[in-house]
Design a protein around this motif. Structure first.
Motif, PDB file in Angstrom:
ATOM      1  N   ALA A  30       0.820  -1.215   0.000  1.00 18.06           N
ATOM      2  CA  ALA A  30       0.000   0.000   0.000  1.00 18.06           C
ATOM      3  C   ALA A  30       0.850   1.260   0.000  1.00 18.06           C
ATOM      4  N   PHE A  31       2.146   1.125   0.279  1.00 23.24           N
ATOM      5  CA  PHE A  31       3.034   2.281   0.324  1.00 23.24           C
ATOM      6  C   PHE A  31       3.966   2.247  -0.883  1.00 23.24           C
ATOM      7  N   GLU A  32       3.788   3.206  -1.802  1.00 32.60           N
ATOM      8  CA  GLU A  32       4.648   3.317  -2.969  1.00 32.60           C
ATOM      9  C   GLU A  32       5.661   4.426  -2.730  1.00 32.60           C
ATOM     10  N   ILE A  33       6.923   4.111  -2.939  1.00 30.28           N
ATOM     11  CA  ILE A  33       8.011   5.020  -2.625  1.00 30.28           C
ATOM     12  C   ILE A  33       8.615   5.548  -3.922  1.00 30.28           C
ATOM     13  N   TYR A  34       8.595   6.857  -4.111  1.00 29.04           N
ATOM     14  CA  TYR A  34       9.170   7.499  -5.294  1.00 29.04           C
ATOM     15  C   TYR A  34      10.457   8.244  -4.978  1.00 29.04           C
ATOM     16  N   ASP A  35      10.691   8.499  -3.708  1.00 26.46           N
ATOM     17  CA  ASP A  35      11.868   9.242  -3.269  1.00 26.46           C
ATOM     18  C   ASP A  35      12.225   8.699  -1.885  1.00 26.46           C
ATOM     19  N   ASP A  36      13.527   8.508  -1.630  1.00 24.60           N
ATOM     20  CA  ASP A  36      13.889   7.878  -0.359  1.00 24.60           C
ATOM     21  C   ASP A  36      13.506   8.710   0.852  1.00 24.60           C
ATOM     22  N   ARG A  37      13.187   9.996   0.665  1.00 24.50           N
ATOM     23  CA  ARG A  37      12.723  10.821   1.783  1.00 24.50           C
ATOM     24  C   ARG A  37      11.383  10.353   2.320  1.00 24.50           C
ATOM     25  N   PHE A  38      10.657   9.604   1.501  1.00 25.54           N
ATOM     26  CA  PHE A  38       9.363   9.086   1.958  1.00 25.54           C
ATOM     27  C   PHE A  38       9.542   8.098   3.112  1.00 25.54           C
ATOM     28  N   MET A  39      10.705   7.447   3.174  1.00 24.93           N
ATOM     29  CA  MET A  39      10.963   6.519   4.276  1.00 24.93           C
ATOM     30  C   MET A  39      10.982   7.227   5.619  1.00 24.93           C
ATOM     31  N   VAL A 307       8.152  17.757  -5.143  1.00 27.12           N
ATOM     32  CA  VAL A 307       8.585  16.451  -5.640  1.00 27.12           C
ATOM     33  C   VAL A 307       7.702  15.370  -5.037  1.00 27.12           C
ATOM     34  N   LEU A 308       7.169  14.478  -5.875  1.00 26.24           N
ATOM     35  CA  LEU A 308       6.358  13.375  -5.377  1.00 26.24           C
ATOM     36  C   LEU A 308       7.242  12.423  -4.591  1.00 26.24           C
ATOM     37  N   LEU A 309       6.967  12.296  -3.300  1.00 26.28           N
ATOM     38  CA  LEU A 309       7.755  11.428  -2.434  1.00 26.28           C
ATOM     39  C   LEU A 309       7.197  10.012  -2.384  1.00 26.28           C
ATOM     40  N   GLY A 310       5.881   9.902  -2.346  1.00 18.74           N
ATOM     41  CA  GLY A 310       5.285   8.583  -2.259  1.00 18.74           C
ATOM     42  C   GLY A 310       3.784   8.656  -2.171  1.00 18.74           C
ATOM     43  N   LYS A 311       3.177   7.466  -2.103  1.00 22.87           N
ATOM     44  CA  LYS A 311       1.722   7.365  -2.042  1.00 22.87           C
ATOM     45  C   LYS A 311       1.308   6.327  -1.006  1.00 22.87           C
ATOM     46  N   ILE A 312       0.153   6.573  -0.417  1.00 20.03           N
ATOM     47  CA  ILE A 312      -0.516   5.570   0.408  1.00 20.03           C
ATOM     48  C   ILE A 312      -1.722   5.123  -0.408  1.00 20.03           C
ATOM     49  N   LEU A 313      -1.640   3.963  -0.986  1.00 22.98           N
ATOM     50  CA  LEU A 313      -2.657   3.520  -1.934  1.00 22.98           C
ATOM     51  C   LEU A 313      -3.921   3.048  -1.213  1.00 22.98           C
ATOM     52  N   ILE A 314      -5.044   3.618  -1.633  1.00 26.73           N
ATOM     53  CA  ILE A 314      -6.364   3.231  -1.140  1.00 26.73           C
ATOM     54  C   ILE A 314      -7.232   2.983  -2.361  1.00 26.73           C
ATOM     55  N   LYS A 315      -7.782   1.785  -2.484  1.00 29.81           N
ATOM     56  CA  LYS A 315      -8.619   1.458  -3.641  1.00 29.81           C
ATOM     57  C   LYS A 315      -9.761   2.456  -3.771  1.00 29.81           C
ATOM     58  N   ASP A 316      -9.941   3.006  -4.969  1.00 34.09           N
ATOM     59  CA  ASP A 316     -10.969   4.003  -5.289  1.00 34.09           C
ATOM     60  C   ASP A 316     -10.665   5.379  -4.702  1.00 34.09           C
ATOM     61  N   GLY A 317      -9.499   5.546  -4.097  1.00 36.29           N
ATOM     62  CA  GLY A 317      -9.046   6.870  -3.720  1.00 36.29           C
ATOM     63  C   GLY A 317      -9.619   7.411  -2.419  1.00 36.29           C
ATOM     64  N   ALA A 318      -9.300   8.680  -2.162  1.00 32.47           N
ATOM     65  CA  ALA A 318      -9.723   9.363  -0.938  1.00 32.47           C
ATOM     66  C   ALA A 318      -9.974  10.822  -1.237  1.00 32.47           C
ATOM     67  N   ALA A 319     -11.112  11.333  -0.782  1.00 31.36           N
ATOM     68  CA  ALA A 319     -11.407  12.750  -0.966  1.00 31.36           C
ATOM     69  C   ALA A 319     -10.703  13.599   0.085  1.00 31.36           C
ATOM     70  N   ASN A 320     -10.658  13.094   1.322  1.00 25.94           N
ATOM     71  CA  ASN A 320     -10.046  13.890   2.382  1.00 25.94           C
ATOM     72  C   ASN A 320      -9.471  12.984   3.458  1.00 25.94           C
ATOM     73  N   PHE A 321      -8.838  13.596   4.449  1.00 35.52           N
ATOM     74  CA  PHE A 321      -8.116  12.874   5.483  1.00 35.52           C
ATOM     75  C   PHE A 321      -7.760  13.859   6.578  1.00 35.52           C
ATOM     76  N   SER A 322      -7.229  13.363   7.672  1.00 38.19           N
ATOM     77  CA  SER A 322      -6.699  14.247   8.713  1.00 38.19           C
ATOM     78  C   SER A 322      -5.670  13.499   9.531  1.00 38.19           C
TER      79      SER A 322
END
Length: 353
Positions: A30-39, A307-322
């Motif tokens: 569920a965690f996609e890493i595009y930049d090592d800073r995301f770690m 710069v895109l650091l990474g993603k937290i993948l959620i099926k069908d996406g997310a409108a908001n969060f906190s």
């Protein structure tokens, strides 16, 4: 991993991370890493879990306001047809996130079609989108029964807002909010009387000003840590009627907050980032200045430099969060409320916890 437009960062299986090695193969998919800073953000043992589900109502759509004193989360639903009135409606739910089991209740309120919201004083400041008979505007609601709500501002000098979407509060007390015309597109608001704009409201003087125009569907809004920059999302990619336009913005814009003749203006508009999947809806920052947005594939995270650091993948996406406490994210996914545990050192910029 799901197919996306850019290959995630290729990392060695043994990575030095805060003083000890981390086996990347143990990081959930569920965690996609595009930049090592995301770690540094997700830590060595991130996880995503479903906290609460409701198969009948898309209860987890917008707002996502965490109340630390009560360990409660306030959410607004997506639009649904009330089985009693047969009218389009949106409900507010209060979720007790630390109870076992997790419980929720529907809040009865006078706010018409509530949407985005933010902690404000001892309560919550809601965007009321309005309907065909009730005005749109900003409403202050208490966090305990009977959940009284007071209308703070209802229009621009006699012209009703379209359907206020999201809101943030500056340290000087001024309230900044977006006002796209989604309510009209979705059929519950009259024809717009104003352009799609962003406003600044002073609750002391009652002055209401336009601070940004030229956006097709201004949506999420957040300040940088030093409040010298404001981030505004344009979600025109999603028309609001179920159709999309890949040629329309799915973009986070950054503006400088400038002082000119003693007043705040937004200047130097520029593209901060574009979402590759869906459109960036709600936007928030952590205490390092990283920018998080709810997108069509989950939560996307960018550095302060875009710069895109990474993603937290959620099926069908997310409108908001906190942000909750100690690196916990509450992620709104319509019929499911998810949590993502990041590094416990991560703090949300709004509550700083």
């Amino acid at each position: 991993m799901s197919h996306i437009s850019q290959t995630p960062f290729a990392m060695a299986s043994n990575l030095t991370f805060p003083g000890h090695p981390v086996n990347i193969s143990q990081i959930p998919s569920a965690f996609e890493i595009y930049d090592d800073r995301f770690m540094n953000i997700i830590g060595s043992s991130p996880k995503v879990e479903a906290l609460l589900k409701n198969d009948d109502v898309a209860f987890a759509h917008e707002a996502s306001v965490f109340i630390p004193s009560a360990d409660e989360l306030f959410l607004t639903s997506n639009i649904f047809t009330d089985p009693v009135t047969n009218q389009s409606t949106i409900q507010i739910s209060k979720v007790k996130v630390s109870s076992q089991p997790v419980t929720s209740e529907v809040i009865k309120t006078t706010i018409p079609m509530p949407n985005g919201a933010v902690n404000h004083g001892d309560g919550i400041l809601f965007c009321g989108q309005g309907n065909q008979t009730e005005t749109s505007g900003l409403y202050q609601m208490s966090i305990s029964a009977p959940y009284e709500a007071n209308l703070l501002v209802s229009g621009f000098y006699g012209r009703e807002f379209n359907s206020p979407n999201d809101v943030v509060v500056h340290s000087d007390g001024s309230i900044w909010f977006t006002d796209p015309s989604y309510g009209f597109t979705q059929g519950f608001r009259p024809k717009p009387q104003l352009p799609n704009q962003v406003y600044r409201f002073d609750p002391v003087t009652k002055n209401i000003r336009v601070v940004a125009d030229g956006l097709q569907r201004p949506n999420g809004i957040a300040f940088s840590l030093d409040e010298r920059t404001v981030y505004i999302t344009d979600t025109a990619y999603a028309h609001g009627d179920g159709t999309t336009d890949p040629m329309a913005p799915s973009t986070i814009y950054a503006f400088d907050v400038s002082i000119i003749n003693g007043e705040q203006f937004l200047t130097n508009r520029r593209v901060f980032a574009m979402a590759d999947t869906g459109a960036p809806d709600g936007v928030k920052l952590d205490m390092e200045g990283n920018v998080y947005a709810g997108c069509g594939d989950g939560i996307n995270v960018w550095s302060t430099g875009g710069v895109l650091l990474g993603k937290i993948l959620i099926k069908d996406g997310a409108a908001n969060f906190s942000f909750g406490r100690n690196g916990l994210l509450f992620i709104l996914n319509e019929k499911t409320l998810w949590t993502a545990q990041l590094s416990r050192s991560v703090r949300g910029a709004l509550l700083k916890i």
